[in-house]
Design an enzyme around this catalytic site. Structure first.
Site, PDB file in Angstrom:
ATOM      1  N   HIS A 231       0.817  -1.214   0.000  1.00  0.00           N
ATOM      2  CA  HIS A 231       0.000   0.000   0.000  1.00  0.00           C
ATOM      3  C   HIS A 231       0.849   1.261   0.000  1.00  0.00           C
ATOM      4  O   HIS A 231       0.400   2.309  -0.455  1.00  0.00           O
ATOM      5  CB  HIS A 231      -0.921   0.027   1.224  1.00  0.00           C
ATOM      6  CG  HIS A 231      -1.902  -1.094   1.264  1.00  0.00           C
ATOM      7  ND1 HIS A 231      -2.871  -1.281   0.306  1.00  0.00           N
ATOM      8  CD2 HIS A 231      -2.067  -2.104   2.152  1.00  0.00           C
ATOM      9  CE1 HIS A 231      -3.597  -2.349   0.599  1.00  0.00           C
ATOM     10  NE2 HIS A 231      -3.121  -2.870   1.712  1.00  0.00           N
TER      11      HIS A 231
ATOM     12  N   HIS B 139       5.708   7.093   6.223  1.00  0.00           N
ATOM     13  CA  HIS B 139       5.399   6.509   4.921  1.00  0.00           C
ATOM     14  C   HIS B 139       5.023   7.623   3.951  1.00  0.00           C
ATOM     15  O   HIS B 139       4.940   8.797   4.330  1.00  0.00           O
ATOM     16  CB  HIS B 139       4.254   5.488   5.043  1.00  0.00           C
ATOM     17  CG  HIS B 139       3.024   6.081   5.619  1.00  0.00           C
ATOM     18  ND1 HIS B 139       2.710   6.011   6.949  1.00  0.00           N
ATOM     19  CD2 HIS B 139       2.025   6.779   5.038  1.00  0.00           C
ATOM     20  CE1 HIS B 139       1.573   6.638   7.170  1.00  0.00           C
ATOM     21  NE2 HIS B 139       1.139   7.121   6.026  1.00  0.00           N
TER      22      HIS B 139
ATOM     23  N   HIS C 140       2.717   8.948   0.238  1.00  0.00           N
ATOM     24  CA  HIS C 140       1.618   8.816  -0.720  1.00  0.00           C
ATOM     25  C   HIS C 140       2.039   9.558  -1.983  1.00  0.00           C
ATOM     26  O   HIS C 140       2.605  10.656  -1.897  1.00  0.00           O
ATOM     27  CB  HIS C 140       0.327   9.410  -0.157  1.00  0.00           C
ATOM     28  CG  HIS C 140      -0.149   8.721   1.082  1.00  0.00           C
ATOM     29  ND1 HIS C 140      -0.986   7.635   1.051  1.00  0.00           N
ATOM     30  CD2 HIS C 140       0.114   8.950   2.395  1.00  0.00           C
ATOM     31  CE1 HIS C 140      -1.231   7.225   2.277  1.00  0.00           C
ATOM     32  NE2 HIS C 140      -0.564   8.006   3.121  1.00  0.00           N
TER      33      HIS C 140
ATOM     34  N   GLU D 219      -2.410  13.446  -0.443  1.00  0.00           N
ATOM     35  CA  GLU D 219      -3.732  13.136   0.091  1.00  0.00           C
ATOM     36  C   GLU D 219      -4.464  14.419   0.488  1.00  0.00           C
ATOM     37  O   GLU D 219      -5.598  14.652   0.063  1.00  0.00           O
ATOM     38  CB  GLU D 219      -3.606  12.194   1.292  1.00  0.00           C
ATOM     39  CG  GLU D 219      -3.064  10.829   0.914  1.00  0.00           C
ATOM     40  CD  GLU D 219      -3.565   9.736   1.831  1.00  0.00           C
ATOM     41  OE1 GLU D 219      -4.215   8.807   1.339  1.00  0.00           O
ATOM     42  OE2 GLU D 219      -3.281   9.811   3.045  1.00  0.00           O
TER      43      GLU D 219
ATOM     44  N   HIS E 161       4.014  11.276   5.733  1.00  0.00           N
ATOM     45  CA  HIS E 161       3.358  11.226   7.042  1.00  0.00           C
ATOM     46  C   HIS E 161       4.299  10.556   8.042  1.00  0.00           C
ATOM     47  O   HIS E 161       4.790   9.455   7.787  1.00  0.00           O
ATOM     48  CB  HIS E 161       2.059  10.417   6.976  1.00  0.00           C
ATOM     49  CG  HIS E 161       0.995  11.043   6.138  1.00  0.00           C
ATOM     50  ND1 HIS E 161      -0.072  10.340   5.627  1.00  0.00           N
ATOM     51  CD2 HIS E 161       0.840  12.328   5.714  1.00  0.00           C
ATOM     52  CE1 HIS E 161      -0.849  11.156   4.933  1.00  0.00           C
ATOM     53  NE2 HIS E 161      -0.315  12.363   4.971  1.00  0.00           N
TER      54      HIS E 161
ATOM     55  N   THR F 283      -5.992   7.402   7.030  1.00  0.00           N
ATOM     56  CA  THR F 283      -6.500   7.574   5.667  1.00  0.00           C
ATOM     57  C   THR F 283      -6.621   6.246   4.918  1.00  0.00           C
ATOM     58  O   THR F 283      -6.846   6.233   3.716  1.00  0.00           O
ATOM     59  CB  THR F 283      -5.606   8.541   4.856  1.00  0.00           C
ATOM     60  OG1 THR F 283      -4.305   7.973   4.712  1.00  0.00           O
ATOM     61  CG2 THR F 283      -5.502   9.889   5.547  1.00  0.00           C
TER      62      THR F 283
END
Length: 376
Positions: A107, A133, A135, A145, A158, A239
């Site tokens: 992910h 991590h 995104h 995000e 994050h 999220t």
């Protein structure tokens, strides 16, 4: 002399066109793998992905809540609160620490962090770090995000912390005051980011889903903006499933930049199930439902947008990834090349017009001096 100047300008014109062409051609998992309880087990036993976000709520009830994340941060309605305490971090320099584990969990790209990393000021209690991590999106679609005034950024980092009153992240994840996440937008600059390269250089070692590797310790503080004084604060959620509404969010106004090459490595290296590229791993912004978004700083509307160097060097046609403080500093490389190209084109046209005018004038004068030649 004029002809020589014309040819010189024409050469520069072609050179800029070539550069513009080459420029256009080069272009959280918020809960860790330790998420607790039945909801956590469910998030692992139930297959979920970013292409089926609308179905998350049918399995994970918290995903239907009214305090979900991410959100769009509207700078016009953000409330300035001078009582927000400054963020102070300790233990972020891991240069002399043991190796850190980097994981591709299918992910996101996740880096495990020691609990010795702490937020010691900014909240009512100390918060220990657990993991960080990212995104991201793709060349065509920016992947942050959170958004600022409906503007997406290329990527987002994050750093997840848990309340020190709890034993670990697993215990804290479902508690109302359990988590604090520090988030920052990642843009694209002209230079490589040496600090991010400490992580990105190991991407090939974790290209396959559920693989991990170890990287040397480094100063994690350098992954965040230089200034932590300007930020937005609101209450929200993880999220990703199980979407626990237990996160105190801090989104920094200033941004970090990486090179286009570095971001491309993140977009094009990691794989998830069925050997598909791991990209576009961001959740759509959620409704506020009356929640307040606080700001640690007061500024004019022009100053409220994230302070950033050019967000993109190679995608001038995508307005969603542009955010700047104005002037040439906020333009993409493509924009600057386009302006230069337009300027050189205008100069070329002017030089050609002058050249043509001189030729007509010379021909007219020759006719006056040698009228008999007109009848030959």
């Amino acid at each position: 002399m004029l002809r020589k100047a014309f040819l010189t300008v024409l050469f520069l014109h072609c050179l800029v066109l070539s550069l513009a062409s080459s420029s256009s051609s080069s272009e959280e998992d918020d809960g860790s793998s330790e998420q607790e309880g039945e909801e956590h087990k469910k998030s692992h036993s139930h297959h979920w992905g970013y292409t089926d976000q609308a179905t998350w709520g049918s399995v994970f009830t918290d995903c239907n809540g009214k305090s979900q994340s991410p959100i769009d941060i509207n700078t016009k309605t953000a409330i300035y609160d001078d009582s927000l305490p400054s963020i102070k971090l300790e233990g972020y320099d891991l240069t002399d620490s043991p190796a850190l584990t980097l994981l591709n969990n299918g992910h996101t790209l996740q880096l495990s962090l020691p609990r010795s990393m702490q937020i010691v000021s900014g909240f009512d209690r100390v918060y220990h770090a657990a993991q960080l991590h990212f995104h991201w999106g793709s060349v065509e679609e920016p992947g942050s995000e959170h958004t600022i005034d409906n503007v997406h950024f290329p990527a987002e980092i994050h750093v997840v912390h848990y309340n020190s009153k709890y034993a670990n992240l697993s215990e804290a994840a479902s508690k109302p005051d359990g988590l604090a996440v520090l988030g920052a937008f990642i843009g694209i600059g002209l230079r490589e980011n040496e600090n991010y390269e400490k992580i990105l250089s190991a991407l090939t070692d974790v290209s396959v889903e559920e693989t991990n590797t170890e990287i040397p310790g480094f100063n994690v503080r350098h992954l965040l903006p230089n200034s932590l004084e300007r930020f937005y604060r609101y209450t929200g959620s993880l999220t990703t499933p199980p979407c626990f509404q237990t996160v105190n969010w801090t989104m920094f106004n200033d941004t970090i930049t990486v090179s286009r090459k570095q971001l491309a490595a993140l977009e094009d290296t990691l794989k998830m199930e069925q050997n598909q590229l791991l990209r576009l791993n961001f959740r759509a912004p959620q409704l506020l439902y009356g929640r307040r978004v606080l700001s640690s700083f007061s500024a004019s509307p022009a100053q409220l947008s994230p302070k950033i160097v050019p967000l993109t060097e190679t995608d001038p046609n995508n307005p969603r990834v542009r955010a700047s403080t104005g002037g040439l500093a906020g333009l993409s490389r493509g924009d600057i090349l386009a302006i230069a190209f337009g300027g050189l084109f205008a100069v070329t046209l002017l030089a050609f017009s002058l050249y043509a005018y001189q030729q007509r004038k010379k021909k007219f004068q020759d006719k006056k001096r040698f009228p008999s030649e007109c009848h030959l």
